[in-house]
Design a protein around this motif. Structure first.
Motif, PDB file in Angstrom:
ATOM      1  N   ARG A  27       0.852  -1.190   0.000  1.00  0.00           N
ATOM      2  CA  ARG A  27       0.000   0.000   0.000  1.00  0.00           C
ATOM      3  C   ARG A  27       0.888   1.241   0.000  1.00  0.00           C
ATOM      4  NH1 ARG A  27      -5.188  -1.683   1.610  1.00  0.00           N
ATOM      5  NH2 ARG A  27      -5.186  -3.577   2.842  1.00  0.00           N
ATOM      6  N   HIS A  31      -2.408   6.478  -1.126  1.00  0.00           N
ATOM      7  CA  HIS A  31      -3.621   5.732  -1.491  1.00  0.00           C
ATOM      8  C   HIS A  31      -3.700   4.454  -0.656  1.00  0.00           C
ATOM      9  CE1 HIS A  31      -4.520   8.289  -4.896  1.00  0.00           C
ATOM     10  NE2 HIS A  31      -3.257   8.179  -5.288  1.00  0.00           N
ATOM     11  N   PRO A  32      -3.934   4.578   0.653  1.00  0.00           N
ATOM     12  CA  PRO A  32      -3.896   3.389   1.525  1.00  0.00           C
ATOM     13  C   PRO A  32      -5.031   2.385   1.281  1.00  0.00           C
ATOM     14  CG  PRO A  32      -4.617   5.315   2.756  1.00  0.00           C
ATOM     15  CD  PRO A  32      -4.208   5.806   1.395  1.00  0.00           C
ATOM     16  N   ALA A  33      -6.075   2.774   0.570  1.00  0.00           N
ATOM     17  CA  ALA A  33      -7.185   1.861   0.316  1.00  0.00           C
ATOM     18  C   ALA A  33      -6.879   0.891  -0.833  1.00  0.00           C
ATOM     19  CB  ALA A  33      -8.456   2.642   0.000  1.00  0.00           C
ATOM     20  N   PHE A  34      -5.862   1.192  -1.634  1.00  0.00           N
ATOM     21  CA  PHE A  34      -5.528   0.356  -2.791  1.00  0.00           C
ATOM     22  C   PHE A  34      -4.364  -0.572  -2.474  1.00  0.00           C
ATOM     23  CE2 PHE A  34      -7.196   4.224  -4.946  1.00  0.00           C
ATOM     24  CZ  PHE A  34      -8.330   3.644  -5.479  1.00  0.00           C
ATOM     25  N   LEU A  35      -4.554  -1.842  -2.827  1.00  0.00           N
ATOM     26  CA  LEU A  35      -3.443  -2.795  -2.775  1.00  0.00           C
ATOM     27  C   LEU A  35      -2.807  -2.829  -4.154  1.00  0.00           C
ATOM     28  CD1 LEU A  35      -4.511  -6.009  -0.832  1.00  0.00           C
ATOM     29  CD2 LEU A  35      -2.649  -4.460  -0.318  1.00  0.00           C
ATOM     30  N   HIS A  68       1.969  -5.404   2.523  1.00  0.00           N
ATOM     31  CA  HIS A  68       0.796  -6.093   3.055  1.00  0.00           C
ATOM     32  C   HIS A  68       1.081  -7.582   3.182  1.00  0.00           C
ATOM     33  CE1 HIS A  68      -3.010  -8.326   2.518  1.00  0.00           C
ATOM     34  NE2 HIS A  68      -3.505  -7.399   3.317  1.00  0.00           N
TER      35      HIS A  68
END
Length: 93
Positions: A27, A31-35, A68
């Protein structure tokens, strides 16, 4: 007749190196919501994976992205059943 020289890549195979593929899911801070995914294929030695460990240590120190997970696939290039001793060798002209 010059002496035979063993191929360096074959020596690495005999030493236990094999093809390793690592997929790193990470991540980015902006943009922490996108892997996101990074895949890398290289020669390494299972099960300790020294080259992969050096890479991941470098990532942790130098890259802002948070890892992650890491998925690792490995295939030895030479397995014991593939090595056979040759008793007779012939020459064909």
């Amino acid at each position: 007749m010059p002496p035979r020289v063993l191929d360096a890549s074959f020596e690495r195979m005999l030493a236990g190196y094999g093809v390793t593929t690592a997929e790193v899911l990470y991540r980015m801070p902006d943009h922490p919501a996108f892997l996101q995914s990074f895949s890398w294929q290289f020669d390494d030695i299972a099960p300790h994976y020294p080259r992969l460990r050096r890479f991941l240590d470098h990532w942790e120190r130098e890259v802002e992205a948070a890892i992650h997970s890491v998925r690792v696939m490995h295939r030895g290039l030479i397995a014991p059943q593939e090595v056979r001793m040759v008793r007779d060798a012939g020459v064909l002209h």
